[in-house]
Design a protein around this motif. Structure first.
Motif, short mmCIF file in Angstrom:
data_model
loop_
_atom_site.label_atom_id
_atom_site.label_comp_id
_atom_site.label_asym_id
_atom_site.label_seq_id
_atom_site.Cartn_x
_atom_site.Cartn_y
_atom_site.Cartn_z
N VAL A 117 0.94 -1.12 -0.14
CA VAL A 117 0.06 -0.05 0.11
C VAL A 117 1.04 1.29 0.17
O VAL A 117 0.43 2.19 -0.78
CB VAL A 117 -0.93 0.02 1.23
CG1 VAL A 117 -1.81 1.24 1.31
CG2 VAL A 117 -1.99 -1.35 0.99
N ALA A 118 1.86 1.25 0.81
CA ALA A 118 2.82 2.54 0.73
C ALA A 118 3.66 2.74 -0.59
O ALA A 118 3.81 3.66 -0.93
CB ALA A 118 3.84 2.22 1.99
N LEU A 119 3.89 1.54 -0.95
CA LEU A 119 4.58 1.61 -2.51
C LEU A 119 3.69 2.26 -3.48
O LEU A 119 3.82 2.89 -4.34
CB LEU A 119 4.94 0.33 -3.00
CG LEU A 119 6.07 -0.15 -2.21
CD1 LEU A 119 6.38 -1.55 -2.85
CD2 LEU A 119 7.41 0.66 -2.75
N VAL A 120 2.12 1.73 -3.44
CA VAL A 120 1.20 2.51 -4.38
C VAL A 120 1.15 3.69 -4.07
O VAL A 120 0.98 4.74 -5.10
CB VAL A 120 -0.09 1.54 -4.20
CG1 VAL A 120 -1.40 2.14 -4.98
CG2 VAL A 120 0.03 0.29 -4.80
N PHE A 121 0.95 4.27 -2.72
CA PHE A 121 0.84 5.42 -2.61
C PHE A 121 2.04 6.55 -2.88
O PHE A 121 1.82 7.85 -3.28
CB PHE A 121 0.77 5.65 -0.97
CG PHE A 121 0.72 7.04 -0.55
CD1 PHE A 121 -0.40 7.73 -0.58
CD2 PHE A 121 1.64 7.64 0.44
CE1 PHE A 121 -0.57 9.19 -0.16
CE2 PHE A 121 1.59 8.93 1.06
CZ PHE A 121 0.52 9.57 0.71
N ALA A 122 3.13 6.13 -2.81
CA ALA A 122 4.46 6.62 -3.24
C ALA A 122 4.45 6.87 -4.69
O ALA A 122 4.77 8.03 -5.14
CB ALA A 122 5.69 5.75 -2.99
N VAL A 123 3.92 5.88 -5.43
CA VAL A 123 3.77 6.20 -7.12
C VAL A 123 2.60 6.97 -7.33
O VAL A 123 3.10 8.06 -8.10
CB VAL A 123 3.74 5.02 -7.71
CG1 VAL A 123 3.47 5.16 -9.17
CG2 VAL A 123 4.82 3.86 -7.56
N ALA A 124 1.50 7.22 -6.75
CA ALA A 124 0.55 7.84 -6.88
C ALA A 124 0.85 9.28 -6.70
O ALA A 124 0.01 10.32 -7.24
CB ALA A 124 -0.67 7.37 -6.04
N THR A 125 1.84 9.66 -5.70
CA THR A 125 1.99 10.95 -5.28
C THR A 125 3.24 11.58 -5.94
O THR A 125 3.68 12.76 -5.58
CB THR A 125 2.12 11.18 -3.71
OG1 THR A 125 2.98 10.17 -3.42
CG2 THR A 125 0.56 10.88 -3.06
N THR A 126 3.75 10.89 -6.92
CA THR A 126 5.15 11.29 -7.54
C THR A 126 4.86 11.17 -8.98
O THR A 126 5.34 11.80 -9.83
CB THR A 126 6.30 10.52 -7.13
OG1 THR A 126 5.99 9.03 -7.40
CG2 THR A 126 6.46 10.90 -5.73
N ALA A 127 4.19 10.11 -9.43
CA ALA A 127 4.22 10.06 -11.00
C ALA A 127 3.58 11.02 -11.67
O ALA A 127 3.77 11.48 -12.86
CB ALA A 127 3.54 8.50 -11.29
N PRO A 128 2.31 11.40 -11.09
CA PRO A 128 1.69 12.54 -11.91
C PRO A 128 2.35 13.64 -12.13
O PRO A 128 1.86 14.70 -12.95
CB PRO A 128 0.33 12.87 -10.93
CG PRO A 128 0.28 11.62 -10.33
CD PRO A 128 1.61 10.97 -10.06
N ILE A 129 3.57 13.91 -11.59
CA ILE A 129 4.10 15.17 -11.51
C ILE A 129 4.83 15.42 -13.02
O ILE A 129 5.05 16.45 -13.37
CB ILE A 129 5.30 15.17 -10.48
CG1 ILE A 129 4.90 15.18 -8.98
CG2 ILE A 129 6.46 16.33 -10.64
CD1 ILE A 129 5.87 15.45 -7.90
N ALA A 130 5.05 14.16 -13.57
CA ALA A 130 5.58 14.35 -15.02
C ALA A 130 4.41 15.28 -15.83
O ALA A 130 5.00 15.61 -17.07
CB ALA A 130 5.45 12.88 -15.49
#
Length: 348
Positions: free
Chosen positions: A27-40
């Motif tokens: 869950v923490a990994l999914v949260f990490a990607v969800a809050t960083t990948a959109p920055i692209a």
């Protein structure tokens, strides 16, 4: 550069967030990607990206009871607060971004995501940094607007200068055409041919230069123009004046040397304007053009009436020049210009 900046920032923050979240589970990994990948996509849609990150933070804060061993997604919110202010496109979007960023951080703190119980000092620091990042984006946006405005002003000034060039071309050429056309009516047919040839040659040359100038006025990019007149074309200019009935002589002093193209064009136009004024206001008066090459470039046109001096003075000023116009001892009128061969950007 900017096209790859935001994806690069997204990748960097994602690697950092994933490395911190790896020991905490899926869950923490999914949260990490969800809050960083959109920055692209932070440049194309800054406010929606910020809202996605804030929403993910609030959902995570509301569904976990543990204080995470990470600062994520605080760095992502800092980056997107900056981007909303810089790329949002207006004050309304910028203010909405600030409210979303600060509101998201305040909501997460109230839900005891970062500290339990909420720590007012930590909360103040977080809000301060979010606001600072947002204000920095506004400052950069303002400076870019000012730079764009300066660029637009420079383009407008350049096009105004080109329009003045067009005025000089038209005035000079039409005066020659008018004089030769009038002369052709006053002489026998066998002698009128020379005047009509001069009219045709002058008209063709004027049309070619007008096309170049008009293309420059209309084009948004750098036009591929032909070479501009230089002092080497002065003899041709004087030949045109003589063909129009103006007796003019050329005197050159000093050694001809290479000069900046802009200065040569300025000098050529000053002489052209002065000769045009002679034809308009003094008729077929004997005229002398003197060009002196030295530490400065000195021009003198004697029997040039004192009309059109504003344009000549402005041209001279571009190259640190001074224009003096006054009656000459022989009863005519003299225009004298001294130009600095150094470019306008060089120190004097």
């Amino acid at each position: 550069m900017r096209r790859v900046l935001m994806p690069s920032v997204a990748v960097g923050l994602a690697l950092w967030a994933v490395a911190e979240a790896a020991p905490l589970g899926g869950v923490a990994l999914v949260f990490a990607v969800a809050t960083t990948a959109p920055i692209a996509f932070g440049r194309q849609a800054p406010l929606p990206v910020l809202l996605v990150i804030v929403a993910a933070l609030l959902v995570r804060a509301a569904t976990t009871q543990e204080v995470p061993a990470t600062v994520a997604p605080f760095p992502s919110i800092l980056v997107m607060a900056f981007c909303v202010a810089l790329f949002g496109g207006g004050w309304l979007v910028a203010v909405a971004g600030w409210v979303a960023a600060v509101g998201g951080m305040a909501g997460a703190i109230m839900l005891q995501y970062y500290t339990a119980p909420p720590d007012s000092a930590s909360s103040t620091i977080m809000v301060f940094f979010v606001t600072a990042a947002w204000a920095s984006g506004l400052l950069v946006a303002r400076r870019e607007e000012q730079a764009a405005e300066r660029a637009r002003s420079a383009v407008a000034e350049e096009r105004l200068r080109i329009a003045r060039e067009l005025h000089d071309v038209v005035a000079h050429s039409l005066s020659i055409i008018a004089v030769n056309a009038g002369a052709a009516q006053e002489v026998p047919p066998e002698r009128a041919r020379a005047h009509l040839d001069a009219v045709a040659d002058t008209a063709r040359a004027a049309l070619a230069e007008m096309r170049q100038v008009l293309h420059a006025l209309r084009a948004d990019d750098d036009p591929a123009l032909g070479p501009q007149p230089t002092l080497d074309e002065l003899p041709d200019l004087l030949d045109q004046a003589r063909a129009g009935g103006l007796p003019v002589t050329l005197e050159e002093e000093g050694v001809r040397r290479a000069l900046p193209a802009g200065l040569e064009l300025t000098a050529y136009r000053i002489v052209q304007e002065a000769l045009t004024n002679v034809r308009r206001h003094a008729g077929p008066a004997a005229t002398r053009v003197r060009v002196a090459y030295g530490e400065r470039l000195d021009l003198e046109v004697v029997n040039a009436p004192g009309h059109g001096l504003i344009g000549m003075r402005e041209r001279a000023r571009l190259y640190g020049g001074a224009l003096h116009a006054a009656p000459s001892p022989d009863g005519g009128f003299a225009v004298r210009v001294s130009l600095d061969p150094r470019s306008p950007e060089e120190p004097r």
